[in-house]
Motif scaffolding. Structure first.
Motif, PDB file in Angstrom:
ATOM      1  N   CYS A  95      -2.360  -4.145   2.124  1.00 29.09           N
ATOM      2  CA  CYS A  95      -1.351  -3.337   2.817  1.00 29.09           C
ATOM      3  C   CYS A  95      -1.854  -2.733   4.126  1.00 29.09           C
ATOM      4  CB  CYS A  95      -0.877  -2.217   1.892  1.00 29.09           C
ATOM      5  SG  CYS A  95      -0.139  -2.804   0.333  1.00 29.09           S
TER       6      CYS A  95
ATOM      7  N   ALA B  16       7.053  -6.098  -0.542  1.00 29.09           N
ATOM      8  CA  ALA B  16       7.606  -5.269  -1.613  1.00 29.09           C
ATOM      9  C   ALA B  16       6.542  -4.340  -2.196  1.00 29.09           C
ATOM     10  CB  ALA B  16       8.186  -6.149  -2.707  1.00 29.09           C
ATOM     11  N   LYS B  17       5.315  -4.833  -2.269  1.00 30.03           N
ATOM     12  CA  LYS B  17       4.221  -4.024  -2.811  1.00 30.03           C
ATOM     13  C   LYS B  17       3.844  -2.886  -1.871  1.00 30.03           C
ATOM     14  CE  LYS B  17      -0.706  -4.255  -3.920  1.00 30.03           C
ATOM     15  NZ  LYS B  17      -1.922  -5.088  -3.926  1.00 30.03           N
TER      16      LYS B  17
ATOM     17  N   LEU C 124       5.661  -1.602   0.986  1.00 31.74           N
ATOM     18  CA  LEU C 124       6.640  -0.888   1.799  1.00 31.74           C
ATOM     19  C   LEU C 124       7.859  -0.509   0.973  1.00 31.74           C
ATOM     20  CD1 LEU C 124       6.562  -0.255   4.885  1.00 31.74           C
ATOM     21  CD2 LEU C 124       8.097  -2.199   5.212  1.00 31.74           C
ATOM     22  N   ASP C 125       8.367   0.721   1.218  1.00 32.25           N
ATOM     23  CA  ASP C 125       9.579   1.180   0.536  1.00 32.25           C
ATOM     24  C   ASP C 125      10.829   0.934   1.367  1.00 32.25           C
ATOM     25  OD1 ASP C 125       8.157   2.151  -1.669  1.00 32.25           O
ATOM     26  OD2 ASP C 125       7.751   4.053  -0.646  1.00 32.25           O
ATOM     27  N   ARG C 126      10.696   1.026   2.689  1.00 33.09           N
ATOM     28  CA  ARG C 126      11.841   0.886   3.572  1.00 33.09           C
ATOM     29  C   ARG C 126      11.452   0.071   4.801  1.00 33.09           C
ATOM     30  NH1 ARG C 126      13.816   2.446  -0.302  1.00 33.09           N
ATOM     31  NH2 ARG C 126      15.179   4.239  -0.702  1.00 33.09           N
TER      32      ARG C 126
ATOM     33  N   ASN D 108      15.931  -3.753  -1.954  1.00 32.04           N
ATOM     34  CA  ASN D 108      15.151  -2.527  -2.142  1.00 32.04           C
ATOM     35  C   ASN D 108      14.630  -1.953  -0.828  1.00 32.04           C
ATOM     36  OD1 ASN D 108      15.543  -2.630  -4.892  1.00 32.04           O
ATOM     37  ND2 ASN D 108      13.603  -3.646  -5.333  1.00 32.04           N
ATOM     38  N   LEU D 109      14.426  -2.816   0.179  1.00 30.39           N
ATOM     39  CA  LEU D 109      13.920  -2.329   1.475  1.00 30.39           C
ATOM     40  C   LEU D 109      15.013  -1.652   2.302  1.00 30.39           C
ATOM     41  CD1 LEU D 109      11.556  -5.274   2.482  1.00 30.39           C
ATOM     42  CD2 LEU D 109      10.876  -2.966   1.843  1.00 30.39           C
TER      43      LEU D 109
END
Length: 665
Positions: free
Chosen positions: A101, A119-120, A122-124, A148-149
């Motif tokens: 990351c 996906a692992k 980042l949340d947005r 989800n992002l």
């Protein structure tokens, strides 16, 4: 920032010029971004959609805080980052595709990544540019990442978006972003936008030569190693079967009797009167590309017996002629003359027609096999694309169709062909779209599905010899089989995961415990249990200071239990349940288990420290188990714990007295 500004940057950084149609498309996307948040752009292969992606990112840099560029594979991430994104955007861009990351944590403005690493990490995401966006629609895991992002903008690019894919878009994406705007540019529209745009010399398509049930059972017998005999002969027959069909296969088999053991699989296929899968595929092609519309049609195969089977299969579709190496030269020339006169509709040719025969009138070339030799492929291709120019100077578009057998290595052989086609100006959009998930990896996945979702490696590969002896395992030097390569690719592509069968591996680890016990044990239990094998294991442990490494990939394969990645949660729940069952079975025993995880260059390493006491003797060996091509630490750790508990159950059973009671604290 205008497209002209970007053009200057691209000229400076990449030493290339953008085309008028690229400027037009970029400006169209920008206009749509003022009113739309979800845009899908399709452009033909070779028309420079990557430069359009750069333009979109360039346009968005002042509007959003971060831009994620999603590539479907690690290879594409690496290529696109180094060849384009880093060159144009310098330090503002990063790349992540191994689950790390760092670029996200550093707050890079643009990050090129795979969906699952994103996906692992980042949340947005403010804006997402999806390359090869057709991969995303219909793939639940891919779409879950996008949903989800919660992006403010989603822009997808593809060479081809089949109409059915539009109906597979996750409704949650539409609720989040609104209905997508489709901007589709084919060769015709690009020519209208920019008259300098050159049409392709040919358009390539691909058809699957599907096995029927009988053929599939025969091929799977080869794939699993159930057909025995001379190794090279068996390999040759397997290739012949899926490449040329049963006629060529049975001809070769009869010639090679004695080098291959008799098999009911082979008897059944050679007794069959049905057309081969290649002949059935050819008929399907000519139902779509009708002879009346595309004549003269050229069909290539490398085997004479297949050529004559094709002639029988399509004799009702027009005037068909076969030429092979047995055809005299004067006959070949006569055939070509008759074909030019329109007296022959379809020419079926073996290797003899790949060179020295010029048929510029041909509109359709069908390759029913892909030569592994680049030269032979190029010679075949030349029969089609080096045609006459139309009077107005524009080349007539011709059609190339390739028939390939799904779930076999024929799809692998297409890689070199794709490069040659692309370099020759052939549009390969359909080939790229249709070849997805069609090679031997699909065969591995198919076998997993047929086996109820879990399959031991020796159920896929009959050449794997099962062993539950630690000494044999440590001394083993298993050779690599062709299935090993396919399994590795399945794992690297993220299509499947695995864990080690806890009962098989548990028996191996219990031998480590017994070997350790036989170093220091005494009394009746020692006399009953400690045979020469366990004493030898004890000597190995003593020399290695109580530690055993199970780190040979070839040996560990014997214990691998494959399952589909989509079933990960189910497998985690199963392993957790077994762990609880073993813990209950071990209640009252004096033991402890500790597992620590570490990374190796292409996977994970589990260090298992087990302590167990029996007859006032405590053993505490350390066992290292490597998990190659596996990145899920939770799965590997839980699997290692379950293996350790199983080994303890075995250990305590073996150290019981004859009346079945365990003499332990």
């Amino acid at each position: 920032m205008t497209f002209d500004d970007l053009n200057k940057l691209i000229r400076e950084k990449l030493s290339v010029e953008t085309y008028p149609y690229q400027k037009y498309i970029s400006e169209e996307i920008e206009k749509n971004l003022d009113r739309k948040r979800f845009i899908i752009i399709s452009m033909p292969t070779g028309s420079g959609k990557t430069l359009i992606e750069l333009s979109v990112a360039y346009h968005l840099t002042n509007k959003v805080s971060n831009i994620i560029v999603l590539e479907p594979t690690r290879l594409l991430c690496d290529q696109m980052y180094h060849r384009f994104w880093r060159e144009v955007f310098d330090d503002d861009v990063g790349v992540e595709y191994e689950g790390d990351c760092e670029s996200f944590e550093k707050g890079k403005k643009i990050v090129v990544s795979t969906p699952f690493t994103t996906a692992k990490c980042l949340d947005r995401a403010d804006a997402i540019i999806v390359d090869e966006v057709h991969h995303a629609f219909g793939d639940a895991r891919y779409e879950e990442v996008l949903v989800n992002l919660e992006p403010k903008f989603l822009i997808g690019f593809t060479a081809l978006l089949p109409s059915y894919k539009k109906y597979l878009i996750d409704p949650r994406l539409i609720k989040l972003l609104g209905q997508p705007e489709y901007l589709a540019y084919d060769f015709k529209s690009l020519t209208k936008i920019d008259p300098s745009f050159k049409l392709p010399k040919a358009i390539a398509d691909i058809f699957d030569s599907e096995f029927n049930n009988l053929e599939d059972s025969v091929y799977e017998a080869f794939f699993k190693g159930l057909i025995k005999g001379n190794k090279e002969t068996v390999k040759f027959l397997e290739l012949t079967f899926y490449t040329y069909g049963k006629e060529a296969f049975c001809e070769s088999y009869r010639r090679l009797i004695g080098k291959v053991e008799e098999s009911p699989y082979i008897d059944s296929i050679c007794d069959s009167k049905d057309l081969s899968h290649k002949a059935r595929a050819l008929k399907s092609v000519l139902n779509i590309y009708r002879v009346d519309e595309f004549k003269p049609v050229l069909i290539f195969t490398s085997r004479k017996s297949t050529a004559y089977e094709f002639e029988r299969a399509i004799s009702d579709l027009g005037k068909v002629k076969v030429i092979t190496g047995d055809s005299p030269r004067y006959e070949r020339l006569k055939v070509v003359q008759n074909l030019r006169k329109g007296e022959i509709d379809v020419l079926i040719s073996t290797i003899v027609g790949e060179e020295g025969i010029d048929i510029p009138e041909a509109k359709l070339l069908i390759m029913t096999d892909v030569p592994q030799s680049p030269l032979r492929f190029y010679q075949r291709l030349g029969r089609l694309i080096r045609g006459k120019e139309k009077e107005e100077g524009e080349s007539a578009i011709k059609y190339l169709v390739v028939t390939l057998t799904p779930k076999t290595s024929e799809y692998d052989n297409l890689d070199e062909a794709l490069r040659n086609l692309y370099l020759e100006g052939v549009d390969v959009s359909y080939l790229i779209e249709k070849r997805e998930d069609k090679g031997p990896v699909a065969r591995v996945i198919d076998i997993i599905n047929k086996s109820g979702g879990r399959v031991l490696i020796n159920q896929i590969d009959d050449t794997k010899k099962r062993t539950l002896s630690l000494l044999s395992l440590l001394e083993s030097n298993e050779s690599r089989s062709h299935i090993d390569e396919y399994v590795d690719r399945t794992l690297r592509d993220g299509k499947a995961l695995y864990y080690y069968d806890e009962e098989m591996m548990g028996k191996i680890i219990s031998q480590v415990l017994l070997g350790s016990y036989c170093n220091i044990g005494f009394g009746e239990t020692y006399m009953r249990l400690c045979n020469s094998e366990y004493k030898k294991i004890g000597e190995i442990l003593w020399k290695k200071k109580g530690s055993i490494k199970l780190d040979k990939k070839s040996s560990l394969r014997l214990f691998m239990k494959l399952f589909l990645s989509s079933n990960l949660d189910e497998v985690i729940n199963e392993l957790s349940r077994r762990k609880s069952e073993y813990e209950k079975e071990l209640e009252g025993k004096d033991y402890s288990v500790k597992v620590t995880m570490g990374k190796i260059w292409n996977g994970l390493m589990a260090q298992i420290l087990i302590s167990a006491s029996v007859d006032s003797v405590t053993v505490n060996p350390k066992v290292q188990i490597n998990y190659y091509d596996l990145k899920d630490e939770k799965l590997a750790k839980l699997n290692s714990l379950v293996i350790a508990y199983n080994s303890l159950v075995n250990f305590y059973k073996l150290t019981s007295t004859s009346n079945g009671k365990v003499n332990s604290k």
